[in-house]
Each structure stands twice: as C-alpha cells, then as structure tokens.
Motif scaffolding. Sequence first.
Motif, PDB file in Angstrom:
ATOM      1  N   ASP A 164      46.392  51.794  51.666  1.00 19.88           N
ATOM      2  CA  ASP A 164      47.309  51.056  52.534  1.00 19.88           C
ATOM      3  C   ASP A 164      46.880  51.156  53.997  1.00 19.88           C
ATOM      4  N   MET A 165      46.382  52.346  54.363  1.00 23.45           N
ATOM      5  CA  MET A 165      45.897  52.539  55.739  1.00 23.45           C
ATOM      6  C   MET A 165      44.697  51.629  56.001  1.00 23.45           C
TER       7      MET A 165
ATOM      8  N   ASN B 285      43.958  48.867  54.501  1.00 21.47           N
ATOM      9  CA  ASN B 285      44.441  47.486  54.576  1.00 21.47           C
ATOM     10  C   ASN B 285      45.125  47.204  55.916  1.00 21.47           C
ATOM     11  N   MET B 286      45.876  48.177  56.405  1.00 24.40           N
ATOM     12  CA  MET B 286      46.516  48.020  57.709  1.00 24.40           C
ATOM     13  C   MET B 286      45.447  47.785  58.783  1.00 24.40           C
ATOM     14  N   PHE B 287      44.391  48.580  58.743  1.00 25.89           N
ATOM     15  CA  PHE B 287      43.300  48.392  59.698  1.00 25.89           C
ATOM     16  C   PHE B 287      42.669  47.005  59.535  1.00 25.89           C
ATOM     17  N   ARG B 288      42.518  46.583  58.286  1.00 24.11           N
ATOM     18  CA  ARG B 288      41.890  45.267  58.065  1.00 24.11           C
ATOM     19  C   ARG B 288      42.759  44.152  58.641  1.00 24.11           C
ATOM     20  N   THR B 289      44.087  44.260  58.455  1.00 24.12           N
ATOM     21  CA  THR B 289      44.937  43.201  58.998  1.00 24.12           C
ATOM     22  C   THR B 289      44.932  43.207  60.521  1.00 24.12           C
ATOM     23  N   LEU B 290      44.574  44.333  61.111  1.00 19.40           N
ATOM     24  CA  LEU B 290      44.466  44.374  62.572  1.00 19.40           C
ATOM     25  C   LEU B 290      43.092  43.864  63.036  1.00 19.40           C
ATOM     26  N   GLY B 291      42.257  43.504  62.093  1.00 19.14           N
ATOM     27  CA  GLY B 291      40.954  42.931  62.449  1.00 19.14           C
ATOM     28  C   GLY B 291      39.838  43.943  62.575  1.00 19.14           C
ATOM     29  N   ALA B 292      40.029  45.143  62.044  1.00 27.49           N
ATOM     30  CA  ALA B 292      39.019  46.189  62.196  1.00 27.49           C
ATOM     31  C   ALA B 292      37.777  45.882  61.369  1.00 27.49           C
TER      32      ALA B 292
ATOM     33  N   GLN C 111      34.611  50.255  62.480  1.00 24.13           N
ATOM     34  CA  GLN C 111      35.832  50.724  63.142  1.00 24.13           C
ATOM     35  C   GLN C 111      36.720  51.486  62.164  1.00 24.13           C
TER      36      GLN C 111
ATOM     37  N   LYS D 148      37.469  55.171  63.266  1.00 20.87           N
ATOM     38  CA  LYS D 148      38.829  55.389  63.756  1.00 20.87           C
ATOM     39  C   LYS D 148      39.792  55.853  62.672  1.00 20.87           C
TER      40      LYS D 148
END
Lengths: 280, 270
Positions: free
Chosen positions: B165-166, B168-175, B179, B183
């Motif tokens: 989930d973490m 995926n959260m980074f992916r939705t932020l465009g990471a 990154q 990060k």
Amino acid sequence: MMRPQYSGTTDAGPQRDAPEAVPVLGVKAVSKRFVSGGMSPSSLDVLSGIDLDLARGEFVSIVGPSGCGKSTLLNLISGLDTDYDGEINLNGDGAAPRIGRVPYMHQRDLLLPWRTVLDNATISLEIRGAGKRRAREEALVHLDEFGLAEFASSYPSEISGGMRQRVALLRATLPGAELLLLDEPFGALDAITRSSMHTWLSQLLADSERAVLLVTHDVEEALLLSDRVHVMSSRPGRIVSTLDVEFPRPRDAGIVTSPQFVELKARLLRVLSDSSGVAA
Amino acid sequence: MSPAARPAGYLTVPLPAVARRMLGWLPAVVLGGAGIGGWEIWVRAFDVQRWLLPPPSVIAREIWDSRSLLTEHAWITLQEILIGFGLAAAIGVLLAMSIAYSRTLERSIYPFVIGSQMIPIITIAPLLLVWVGPQMTSKIIVVALISFFPIVVNLVDGLKSTDTDMVNMFRTLGASRWQIFTKLQMPNSLPYLLSGLKIAIVVSVIGAVIGEWVGATGGLGWLMRLSAPQFLTARVFAAIVVLAVMGIMLFAIVGAVERWLLRNYSRAST
Ligand SMILES: Nc1ncnc2c1ncn2[C@@H]1O[C@H](COP(=O)(O)OP(=O)(O)OP(=O)(O)O)[C@@H](O)[C@H]1O
Ligand SMILES: [Mg+2]
C-alpha cells in the motif's frame, strides 16, 4: 482555499476554464475482471459497465457493500491498475497515463513513521522535485487550516488517528490537482472524530475547484459531503441507483436530523439493501 | 513516553533513571558472580592444576600483570575488527542495494553471496596468509568475509519488506522507481540493517581470532595460540576475557547507535 501555489503538471488552474462539456473525470462502460492463472485458471468479474462523471468542484460518493469493487474502481482511475475494459478520461483525455496525476487517499493513513508530520506532508512535493526547504515552506502555509500547526514536528506515533488522516490528506492535496480520490478515508476513526472530520472537510472543500470522488460504507457520510451519491451493487459492481443531494454545501453536521435528510437517508439505505440482497 | 511521565504506583520508590537501569543488570551480575565464585572454590577445593584450569583470581592477576601486553595485542585485534567490519558494512550495503533493486543483479549476485559462506574459513585463512602475508590484511579479509553476510541478508529482507500500500501511495504521488527506493525502501529497511550490523560485529570478533590463530604477527588470537603450548593457561584465559569485554562493548556501541537511529521508528501508525 485548498489549492496551493506550487502546482503539479496537471493543475489547469481556475483561469483556464475548460468548456463546461468536458468533465474532470469521465468513466464510460468500465468493466474489470480479475484473472488468476495457475493450475486451475479462474476469473472474477468485479466491475461491470460503470458510468460516472465528475464536473469541476463536484463531490461525488460511491456507496456499496463490501467487496463490490469500489477500491478496484479507484485503482483504475488512479492508474495503479491499467488493465480494464471501457474508457476513463481525465479532462477528456483517455490516452495519457494517469499514474502520478491523481491524488488518492487510502483508508490507512500510510504515514512514514520516520518522518515528522511536516515532512510526511512534503513528501508529495519532494517527489515532484521540490527542494526540502521549498517544500516545507509550502506545506507550512497549510498546516493551520488542517489543524496541524502545533504538531509540525511531531511523529505520526505521537498524534491521534484523526490528525494522521489529515496529514495524509494534506500530503495528497499539496501538489494540487483537479481530482481527488478518497477510499474510506475516515473508516478507521471513531464516530466522534469522524463527525468532526466531516464538518472540517466540508468547510475545507467549500470553495474549492477540486472534484472529489469518495468511496464509503457510511451512508450518512456520503449524504453529508456529496452533491451526488451512486449506489453500487454487490459483485460484479454496477451502479444501480443515483441520488442527488440538494442541500447547499458546506453543510453543518446538524442537518443529519432534519426531516429531508432523514428521508434521503432512508431512501438510500433501502436502495442499498435491495442491491446487496441483505436486509438493512 | 519518558519514564518520568509514567505515573508512579503507591509503593514505587522513585529511583533515578541511571540507578534503575543498573538495577536491571542485577541478575546478570549475581549469576556471573556466582559462576566465578563457584569456579574459584572448585579449583581450590579439588586442587586443580593451574596450567589445566587457573582460578579466576589468578586470571585477574594475570590480566593486571600483563596489561601492557594485552593492550598491545587487543589494539591489533580491534583494528582488524573495525577495518574488516567497516569494509563488510560498505560492501554489504552496496550488494544488498543492488540485489534488492534489480532482479537481474539479484539472480547474478545472490548465489555467490551465499556461496561465499560455504568456503570453510579454516581452509581459506592459511591461503590468505600465503597470498597477502602474515600482517593485518589477511585478518581484515577474513573478518569482512564472514561479517558481510548477515548484513546483506538482513538488508535485502528489509528492502523487500515494504508495504504494498505504501508503494502504491508513492506511485500515485508520481514517484519513480528510484524515488521509491531511496525515500521509502531504504529508510524502511534501517531497522533490518541495524540487526544485521549487530550480528556482523559479533562474528567480526570471531573472524579476527580465527585469522590470527592461523598465522599472524600479533593480536589476541595470536597471543592465545602462542601461550597455550607453553602452558600459560592463565594468559589464554586473560586474552579470552579481554576479547569478550571488547566484543560486548562493540555490540553495545552498535546497539546504542541503533537505539539512537531508530528513536522515531515507532510502528504505532497504520
Ligand atoms: N488483485 C486482485 N486479484 C483478484 N481479486 C481481487 C484483487 N483485488 C480485489 N479482488 C477482488 O475484487 C473484489 C472487489 O474488491 P475491492 O477491494 O474493490 O472491494 P471494495 O468494494 O473496495 O470492498 P471494501 O468495501 O471491503 O473495501 C473482491 O471480491 C476482491 O476479493
Ligand atoms: Mg475497498
């Protein structure tokens, strides 16, 4: 004001008004089937022919029984999952990859335990290449309206669940985008905190240009926050009914006891229990 | 929560924090004292030969009498441990990052990392002597060779244990992939890295002694090797005591670094 000055690539800004006809989000006949390979291949139809439109500044909710495919739909819209049938358009564009352009807030706060509140919020700006200092300045401006000013240098383990969700929301919204996806953002909170979060979010979004798509189990939450509520059937998920909520936004938590609200809630619950085949 | 913030019970006598922490070691001190006392009595009661098993009092005396000799050789061993451990940490972190970042690298590197641990140190150590000479270098290599492994294995596990989930959260932020790695995966793996380092520092001590045992010009292992055939058993024990104290202190230092680095790593958030 929710839209910060620092803006990502997708932020059209209020001055470049898109023609009324192009919705921020257009979902057309979207279906999703999970296929699992292996020894005995099987498939699961999760979404079937979903149609959905969100205009600028609109708040739309989806309610539906557990497992009907709500999170799956948000995964498709956010671009996390790119395997589906049908069409999903962001500002009329269905071809460009959406991943990284649609902020998506999860039921879990997903805060990084090693970062402070402030630095958890700024991660979204850092990812977009903003320097740490610049990102902090940017986020500090908004800490107050998110009720986090005193907790900027606290760690996630030191603040309450409600505050953690607000940090997660600030993180999601800082880069600025026209669409925000919320997947049961308050589901893990107690009733009192949830109710205060509703009032707060309602105020926060009052004069925002941002379109919001909320997924929830909580009928009252959906009615309190939305312009429109879609009811989804159990799997395969279809939109079986749509209710317009006419009360002007932002709404006070007090309206939940008004007769119109109670009637609307009763109607929604009826539709929901019909669609899921479970007595309410 | 700081200990001071905890409400004290009715009968709790408030002790200063330092005193309370020292009190926690009481069982260890009692057990150690009893063991040493029993040993002393046993050796004296049954008149065991000194060269066979010297009593603790004689060992203590030996530590004091040969303190300059012990210090000199302890310093050599400590250098080998620190340099070898440092090398192992640097190489281990680089290898683990490569393995966790790329599947191709994982497939090509990991088998050799594991294979390296199948080399019996006892057979490679004499060869190293022939290759690089009897000075410190060969011991440093032995130390690095056995201590890089726990670092790599732990860190690879840590880098790969990131919550989906973490990610995926980074992916939705465009990471980007990189990154997400720097990060999210790297900070997330810090507790694993430190566990690896704690194991590595302990096996480093063993590695240095094995290296010296096989052949050296100095060091505590070499001193033991030299003293045993001369029936200087008290000196062997003295070297063991110094080595043990050194190992425990090194472990405690890594533990302190760990506590400091992970002070904000509480997992209370969801
Ligand atoms: N990766 C996957 N592979 C196979 N099946 C999946 C996968 N992800 C979800 N499903 C299935 O799809 C269905 C819908 O899941 P989804 O998480 O979208 O439901 P939901 O409406 O969000 O439920 P809830 O309200 O409990 O969060 C479930 O039956 C689930 O088991
Ligand atoms: Mg869900």
